[in-house]
Design a protein around this motif. Structure first.
Motif, short mmCIF file in Angstrom:
data_model
loop_
_atom_site.label_atom_id
_atom_site.label_comp_id
_atom_site.label_asym_id
_atom_site.label_seq_id
_atom_site.Cartn_x
_atom_site.Cartn_y
_atom_site.Cartn_z
N GLY A 116 33.02 23.84 7.45
CA GLY A 116 32.97 25.11 8.16
C GLY A 116 31.92 26.02 7.57
O GLY A 116 31.14 25.62 6.69
N SER A 117 31.91 27.26 8.01
CA SER A 117 30.87 28.21 7.59
C SER A 117 30.94 28.52 6.10
O SER A 117 29.93 28.88 5.50
CB SER A 117 30.99 29.50 8.39
OG SER A 117 32.28 30.08 8.22
N HIS A 119 31.77 26.38 3.60
CA HIS A 119 31.79 25.18 2.78
C HIS A 119 30.84 25.34 1.59
O HIS A 119 29.73 25.86 1.72
CB HIS A 119 31.39 23.96 3.61
CG HIS A 119 31.79 22.66 2.99
ND1 HIS A 119 31.04 22.04 2.01
CD2 HIS A 119 32.87 21.86 3.19
CE1 HIS A 119 31.64 20.92 1.65
NE2 HIS A 119 32.75 20.79 2.35
N PRO A 120 31.24 24.86 0.39
CA PRO A 120 30.41 25.06 -0.81
C PRO A 120 29.19 24.13 -0.91
O PRO A 120 28.29 24.40 -1.71
CB PRO A 120 31.39 24.79 -1.95
CG PRO A 120 32.40 23.86 -1.37
CD PRO A 120 32.55 24.27 0.06
N ASP A 121 29.15 23.05 -0.14
CA ASP A 121 28.06 22.08 -0.26
C ASP A 121 26.90 22.50 0.64
O ASP A 121 27.01 22.48 1.87
CB ASP A 121 28.57 20.69 0.13
CG ASP A 121 27.58 19.59 -0.20
OD1 ASP A 121 26.39 19.75 0.12
OD2 ASP A 121 28.00 18.56 -0.76
N ALA A 122 25.77 22.84 0.02
CA ALA A 122 24.62 23.32 0.78
C ALA A 122 24.05 22.24 1.71
O ALA A 122 23.60 22.56 2.82
CB ALA A 122 23.53 23.80 -0.18
N ALA A 123 24.08 20.99 1.28
CA ALA A 123 23.55 19.91 2.11
C ALA A 123 24.39 19.72 3.36
O ALA A 123 23.86 19.50 4.46
CB ALA A 123 23.49 18.61 1.31
N LEU A 124 25.71 19.81 3.21
CA LEU A 124 26.59 19.67 4.37
C LEU A 124 26.47 20.88 5.30
O LEU A 124 26.57 20.75 6.52
CB LEU A 124 28.03 19.48 3.92
CG LEU A 124 28.33 18.13 3.24
CD1 LEU A 124 29.79 18.06 2.82
CD2 LEU A 124 27.98 16.97 4.17
N LEU A 125 26.24 22.06 4.73
CA LEU A 125 26.01 23.24 5.57
C LEU A 125 24.72 23.08 6.38
O LEU A 125 24.65 23.48 7.55
CB LEU A 125 25.94 24.50 4.71
CG LEU A 125 27.26 25.05 4.18
CD1 LEU A 125 27.01 26.25 3.27
CD2 LEU A 125 28.20 25.44 5.32
N ALA A 126 23.71 22.47 5.76
CA ALA A 126 22.46 22.22 6.47
C ALA A 126 22.69 21.20 7.60
O ALA A 126 22.11 21.33 8.69
CB ALA A 126 21.40 21.71 5.51
N ALA A 127 23.53 20.20 7.35
CA ALA A 127 23.86 19.22 8.38
C ALA A 127 24.63 19.88 9.52
O ALA A 127 24.43 19.53 10.69
CB ALA A 127 24.68 18.08 7.78
N ARG A 128 25.49 20.82 9.19
CA ARG A 128 26.23 21.58 10.21
C ARG A 128 25.26 22.37 11.08
O ARG A 128 25.38 22.38 12.32
CB ARG A 128 27.24 22.51 9.53
CG ARG A 128 27.98 23.46 10.46
CD ARG A 128 29.01 24.28 9.68
NE ARG A 128 29.67 25.27 10.51
CZ ARG A 128 29.30 26.56 10.58
NH1 ARG A 128 28.26 26.99 9.83
NH2 ARG A 128 29.95 27.40 11.36
N ASP A 172 31.48 30.93 13.76
CA ASP A 172 32.45 30.56 12.73
C ASP A 172 33.42 29.50 13.23
O ASP A 172 34.00 28.76 12.44
CB ASP A 172 33.21 31.81 12.27
CG ASP A 172 34.12 31.51 11.10
OD1 ASP A 172 33.61 31.09 10.04
OD2 ASP A 172 35.35 31.68 11.25
N THR A 173 33.60 29.41 14.54
CA THR A 173 34.52 28.42 15.11
C THR A 173 33.96 27.01 15.11
O THR A 173 34.69 26.05 15.35
CB THR A 173 34.87 28.81 16.56
OG1 THR A 173 33.64 28.99 17.30
CG2 THR A 173 35.68 30.10 16.60
N PHE A 174 32.67 26.87 14.84
CA PHE A 174 32.00 25.58 14.89
C PHE A 174 32.14 24.85 13.55
O PHE A 174 31.77 25.37 12.50
CB PHE A 174 30.52 25.78 15.22
CG PHE A 174 29.72 24.51 15.26
CD1 PHE A 174 29.78 23.66 16.36
CD2 PHE A 174 28.89 24.15 14.20
CE1 PHE A 174 29.02 22.50 16.41
CE2 PHE A 174 28.14 22.99 14.24
CZ PHE A 174 28.21 22.16 15.34
N CYS A 175 32.67 23.63 13.60
CA CYS A 175 32.86 22.83 12.39
C CYS A 175 32.22 21.46 12.56
O CYS A 175 32.26 20.87 13.66
CB CYS A 175 34.33 22.64 12.06
SG CYS A 175 35.18 24.13 11.49
#
Length: 214
Positions: A116-117, A119-128, A172-175
């Motif tokens: 979600g918005s 999340h602590p992992d920057a790489a996964l946030l970039a993938a989101r 924020d609803t997008f995961c």
């Protein structure tokens, strides 16, 4: 990628039987697999369903693709859906593909991680963010609709709310859902063939295959 490992292995076996030897790098195999999963399925009018089992329940979601690096499958979902709260309790998941023309069934077993918005992992946030950018305008707009599963609002305007564009931060609803696979099971119903693929620590990683009884 994972689903195509079995295709590649069976192709190698058939080639060997006919005296043909072909070698491909992991990168070539990855690119070929990504193409074959999505493009060949579409061209052959095959259907691929993604189902994860949570406490004896099955829920559906469309497959988005793979992470930039690795074998993790990705999906998208609404933060307000039941599956998100259920995954917080039990992340165990299973994805199943069935190809009716070849009568091949693939089961990918692993765990789902919700990105979600916050999340602590920057790489996964970039993938989101990348997944948000790849969606159509109509697909992104659904994350601004009223809560899924609630009584339908008679006001049509609630389904026309403005939505951030592909280059803007997602709602924020997008995961993003990330499936980390630890087992692949293949069954070919034409010849009752079954194989199991498990992560291998030998030769720098990859996957090991063993033939098992159907």
């Amino acid at each position: 990628h994972l689903v195509c490992v079995a295709h590649f292995t069976l192709t190698q076996q058939a080639a060997a039987q006919n005296g043909i030897v072909e070698t491909k790098t992991p990168k070539q195999l990855t690119e070929e697999c990504t193409s074959s999963i999505f493009q060949v399925c579409a061209a052959s009018h095959m259907q691929a369903d993604a189902r994860w089992k949570l406490e004896a329940q099955q829920q559906d979601s469309g497959v988005q693709g793979f992470l930039e690096e690795g074998d993790e499958l990705t999906f998208v979902t609404d933060k307000r859906s039941h599956k998100v709260s259920e995954l917080a309790v039990n992340p165990a998941a299973e994805v199943a593909w069935y190809f009716p023309e070849s009568r091949e069934q693939y089961r990918l077993v692993g765990e789902l991680q919700v990105v979600g918005s916050g999340h602590p992992d920057a790489a996964l946030l970039a993938a989101r963010q990348a997944a948000w950018g790849k969606m159509s305008d109509g697909g992104r707009s659904q994350f601004a609709w009223p809560d899924p599963g609630t009584p339908r609002d008679p006001d049509p305007e609630v389904f026309k709310r403005p939505t951030p564009g592909p280059d803007q931060p997602p709602l924020d609803t997008f995961c993003l859902l990330v499936l980390r696979v630890h087992e692949v099971d293949l069954v070919n119903l034409f010849d009752n063939y079954r194989a199991r693929f498990l992560p291998s620590s030998a030769d720098g990683g990859g996957w090991s295959m063993s033939e098992v009884n159907p």
